[in-house]
Design an enzyme around this catalytic site. Structure first.
Site, PDB file in Angstrom:
ATOM      1  N   SER A  16       0.852  -1.315  -0.081  1.00 19.87           N
ATOM      2  CA  SER A  16      -0.082  -0.074   0.115  1.00 19.87           C
ATOM      3  C   SER A  16       0.805   1.118   0.123  1.00 19.87           C
ATOM      4  O   SER A  16       1.911   1.567   0.763  1.00 19.87           O
ATOM      5  CB  SER A  16      -1.048  -0.138   1.214  1.00 19.87           C
ATOM      6  OG  SER A  16      -1.572   1.188   1.320  1.00 19.87           O
ATOM      7  N   SER A  18      -0.403   4.189   0.759  1.00 21.43           N
ATOM      8  CA  SER A  18      -1.282   5.063   1.450  1.00 21.43           C
ATOM      9  C   SER A  18      -0.153   5.758   2.745  1.00 21.43           C
ATOM     10  O   SER A  18      -0.510   6.856   2.926  1.00 21.43           O
ATOM     11  CB  SER A  18      -2.391   4.363   2.241  1.00 21.43           C
ATOM     12  OG  SER A  18      -3.517   4.272   1.305  1.00 21.43           O
ATOM     13  N   LYS A  68     -13.278  -4.344   2.641  1.00 21.46           N
ATOM     14  CA  LYS A  68     -14.033  -3.154   2.638  1.00 21.46           C
ATOM     15  C   LYS A  68     -15.619  -3.399   2.832  1.00 21.46           C
ATOM     16  O   LYS A  68     -16.155  -2.758   3.478  1.00 21.46           O
ATOM     17  CB  LYS A  68     -13.965  -2.656   1.078  1.00 21.46           C
ATOM     18  CG  LYS A  68     -12.648  -1.943   0.877  1.00 21.46           C
ATOM     19  CD  LYS A  68     -12.846  -1.163  -0.376  1.00 21.46           C
ATOM     20  CE  LYS A  68     -11.507  -0.660  -0.668  1.00 21.46           C
ATOM     21  NZ  LYS A  68     -11.351   0.350  -2.091  1.00 21.46           N
ATOM     22  N   GLY A 130     -14.748  -4.556 -16.059  1.00 19.30           N
ATOM     23  CA  GLY A 130     -14.741  -5.138 -14.626  1.00 19.30           C
ATOM     24  C   GLY A 130     -16.029  -5.099 -13.770  1.00 19.30           C
ATOM     25  O   GLY A 130     -16.525  -4.066 -14.025  1.00 19.30           O
ATOM     26  N   GLY A 133     -15.036  -4.582  -6.809  1.00 22.19           N
ATOM     27  CA  GLY A 133     -15.149  -3.561  -5.763  1.00 22.19           C
ATOM     28  C   GLY A 133     -15.144  -2.172  -6.322  1.00 22.19           C
ATOM     29  O   GLY A 133     -15.593  -1.308  -6.251  1.00 22.19           O
ATOM     30  N   ASN A 153     -18.064  -7.373 -18.229  1.00 22.25           N
ATOM     31  CA  ASN A 153     -17.315  -8.184 -17.297  1.00 22.25           C
ATOM     32  C   ASN A 153     -16.904  -9.531 -17.750  1.00 22.25           C
ATOM     33  O   ASN A 153     -18.092 -10.110 -18.586  1.00 22.25           O
ATOM     34  CB  ASN A 153     -17.721  -8.169 -15.833  1.00 22.25           C
ATOM     35  CG  ASN A 153     -16.835  -8.980 -14.991  1.00 22.25           C
ATOM     36  OD1 ASN A 153     -15.918  -8.508 -14.987  1.00 22.25           O
ATOM     37  ND2 ASN A 153     -17.513  -9.686 -13.925  1.00 22.25           N
ATOM     38  N   ARG A 154     -15.879 -10.262 -17.722  1.00 27.95           N
ATOM     39  CA  ARG A 154     -15.729 -11.774 -18.053  1.00 27.95           C
ATOM     40  C   ARG A 154     -16.857 -12.480 -17.546  1.00 27.95           C
ATOM     41  O   ARG A 154     -17.344 -13.253 -18.443  1.00 27.95           O
ATOM     42  CB  ARG A 154     -14.541 -12.112 -17.548  1.00 27.95           C
ATOM     43  CG  ARG A 154     -14.206 -13.415 -17.804  1.00 27.95           C
ATOM     44  CD  ARG A 154     -12.706 -13.632 -17.198  1.00 27.95           C
ATOM     45  NE  ARG A 154     -12.549 -13.621 -15.651  1.00 27.95           N
ATOM     46  CZ  ARG A 154     -11.405 -13.872 -15.100  1.00 27.95           C
ATOM     47  NH1 ARG A 154     -10.389 -14.108 -15.667  1.00 27.95           N
ATOM     48  NH2 ARG A 154     -11.571 -13.640 -13.676  1.00 27.95           N
TER      49      ARG A 154
HETATM   50  P1  ATR Z   1     -11.287  -4.937  -7.269  1.00 30.65           P
HETATM   51  O1  ATR Z   1     -11.926  -5.027  -5.850  1.00 30.65           O
HETATM   52  O2  ATR Z   1      -9.888  -4.287  -7.032  1.00 30.65           O
HETATM   53  O3  ATR Z   1     -12.097  -4.251  -8.185  1.00 30.65           O
HETATM   54  P2  ATR Z   1     -11.906  -7.809  -7.720  1.00 30.65           P
HETATM   55  O4  ATR Z   1     -13.138  -7.524  -6.801  1.00 30.65           O
HETATM   56  O5  ATR Z   1     -10.933  -8.940  -7.460  1.00 30.65           O
HETATM   57  O6  ATR Z   1     -10.880  -6.520  -7.463  1.00 30.65           O
HETATM   58  O7  ATR Z   1     -12.329  -7.710  -9.343  1.00 30.65           O
HETATM   59  C1  ATR Z   1     -11.383  -8.033 -10.310  1.00 30.65           C
HETATM   60  C2  ATR Z   1     -12.053  -7.825 -11.452  1.00 30.65           C
HETATM   61  O8  ATR Z   1     -11.067  -7.945 -12.566  1.00 30.65           O
HETATM   62  C3  ATR Z   1     -13.390  -8.642 -11.786  1.00 30.65           C
HETATM   63  O9  ATR Z   1     -14.289  -8.008 -12.614  1.00 30.65           O
HETATM   64  C4  ATR Z   1     -12.643  -9.928 -12.879  1.00 30.65           C
HETATM   65  O10 ATR Z   1     -13.798 -10.494 -13.453  1.00 30.65           O
HETATM   66  P3  ATR Z   1     -14.418 -11.730 -13.113  1.00 30.65           P
HETATM   67  O11 ATR Z   1     -15.738 -11.047 -12.422  1.00 30.65           O
HETATM   68  O12 ATR Z   1     -14.892 -12.347 -14.314  1.00 30.65           O
HETATM   69  O13 ATR Z   1     -13.700 -12.339 -12.140  1.00 30.65           O
HETATM   70  C5  ATR Z   1     -11.703  -9.103 -13.421  1.00 30.65           C
HETATM   71  N1  ATR Z   1     -10.337  -9.864 -13.869  1.00 30.65           N
HETATM   72  C6  ATR Z   1      -9.677 -10.508 -13.206  1.00 30.65           C
HETATM   73  N2  ATR Z   1      -8.877 -11.162 -13.949  1.00 30.65           N
HETATM   74  C7  ATR Z   1      -9.237 -11.063 -15.329  1.00 30.65           C
HETATM   75  C8  ATR Z   1      -8.980 -11.487 -16.438  1.00 30.65           C
HETATM   76  N3  ATR Z   1      -7.858 -12.229 -16.853  1.00 30.65           N
HETATM   77  N4  ATR Z   1      -9.712 -11.272 -17.799  1.00 30.65           N
HETATM   78  C9  ATR Z   1     -10.715 -10.751 -17.555  1.00 30.65           C
HETATM   79  N5  ATR Z   1     -11.206  -9.817 -16.423  1.00 30.65           N
HETATM   80  C10 ATR Z   1     -10.441 -10.107 -15.356  1.00 30.65           C
END
Ligand code: ATR
Length: 275
Positions: A16, A18, A68, A130, A133, A153-154
């Protein structure tokens, strides 16, 4: 009562930035308080560890992944935005209660130039990649700025849940529509973690037919230029990484605790860029 002890908690929290940010302001303002710390808190022992922090006299706690939601859930009073996002990144601890706030969405808004908001966001089509969070905060912020925001989102089910939770009347962008929707968007923001690890490429979108006026934002700030931003820059598009948002959300937390408005100086930016 003045807040003397502050820290960020996460799991892991070791990387971090911060502490650098908050300690820069504490020093700059010559505040007579303890240095801001970073502390690992195991999600499985969250309540117990929060009680320990309270007993140790911590008054202000920033919260990062994956804590969080837990932080929001244990709080006695919650701000409107943290209720909306069901997550907290800023806790204020007093003897009888915990107050929760979330400064991520306003931090994102404050990271944007007025011109970008006017020309690329308000009443314009925007696209968020994405559904984690951080996407939640960004989608909320873009919606507040009057944008027509859509989400890819994937895992589309997660995007649908996010939009529903935030009462946003749009459907997730499907894989088939993605490139067309991106080509007609004025602002595209990556909130996925893709591109954070060395050698990892974010190829979610094709940049081939993206409009030349499109603003490309990546929440990733380490590396400074993610593969997503590199592709956009190679096309000559305007780009921004997540460093300014990181500082702006910290500035809002700082103001909540110490009632002092701090700025983002060039000195602080270069301090962070040199880490
Ligand atoms: P944060 O809280 O930082 O946003 P998170 O909650 O872990 O992190 O979310 C990660 C995001 O990155 C998710 O939208 C994830 O997609 P999935 O919901 O399908 O898991 C996306 N993500 C992570 N790796 C990925 C990849 N290789 N290709 C596409 N999306 C990815």
């Amino acid at each position: 009562m003045a807040i003397d002890k502050t820290a960020v908690i996460g799991f892991p929290v070791d990387h971090s930035l911060s502490p650098i940010i908050h300690n820069h302001w504490i020093k700059e303002l010559a505040l007579d308080i303890k240095p801001y710390e970073k502390l690992n808190v195991d999600p499985n022992m969250f309540e117990e560890q929060m009680n320990n922090l309270k007993a140790e006299g911590f008054g202000g706690i920033n919260v990062t992944v994956p804590l969080k939601e837990l932080a929001f859930n244990i709080s006695d009073e919650t701000s409107n935005v943290s209720k909306k996002l069901r997550s907290a990144n800023t806790l204020t601890l007093s003897s009888d209660k915990i107050n929760a706030d979330n400064t991520d969405a306003v931090g994102f808004i404050n990271s944007l130039d007025k011109k970008t908001i006017e020309e690329n966001i308000t009443n314009k089509k925007t696209l968020v990649l994405g559904a984690g969070g951080s996407a939640r905060s960004v989608v909320h912020a873009l919606n507040e700025l009057g944008s027509q925001v859509r989400l890819f989102n994937r895992t589309p089910e997660k995007a649908a849940i996010l939009l529903n939770d935030l009462s946003i009347n749009s459907s997730p962008v499907s894989t088939e529509e993605l490139d067309d929707y991106a080509n007609s968007s004025s602002f595209i923001v990556n909130t996925t973690s893709l591109g954070q690890k060395e050698g990892e490429h974010n190829n979610i979108l094709s940049f081939e037919n993206i409009g030349m006026e499109t603003f490309i934002y990546d929440l990733i700030y380490n590396p400074k230029r993610s593969s997503f931003l590199e592709q956009a820059e190679a096309k000559g598009l305007k780009v921004q990484n997540g460093l300014r948002m990181l500082i702006e959300q910290a500035a809002c937390s700082f103001q909540i605790w110490h009632e002092i408005k701090v700025g983002v100086s060039g000195e602080l930016m270069s301090l962070l860029e040199s880490v």
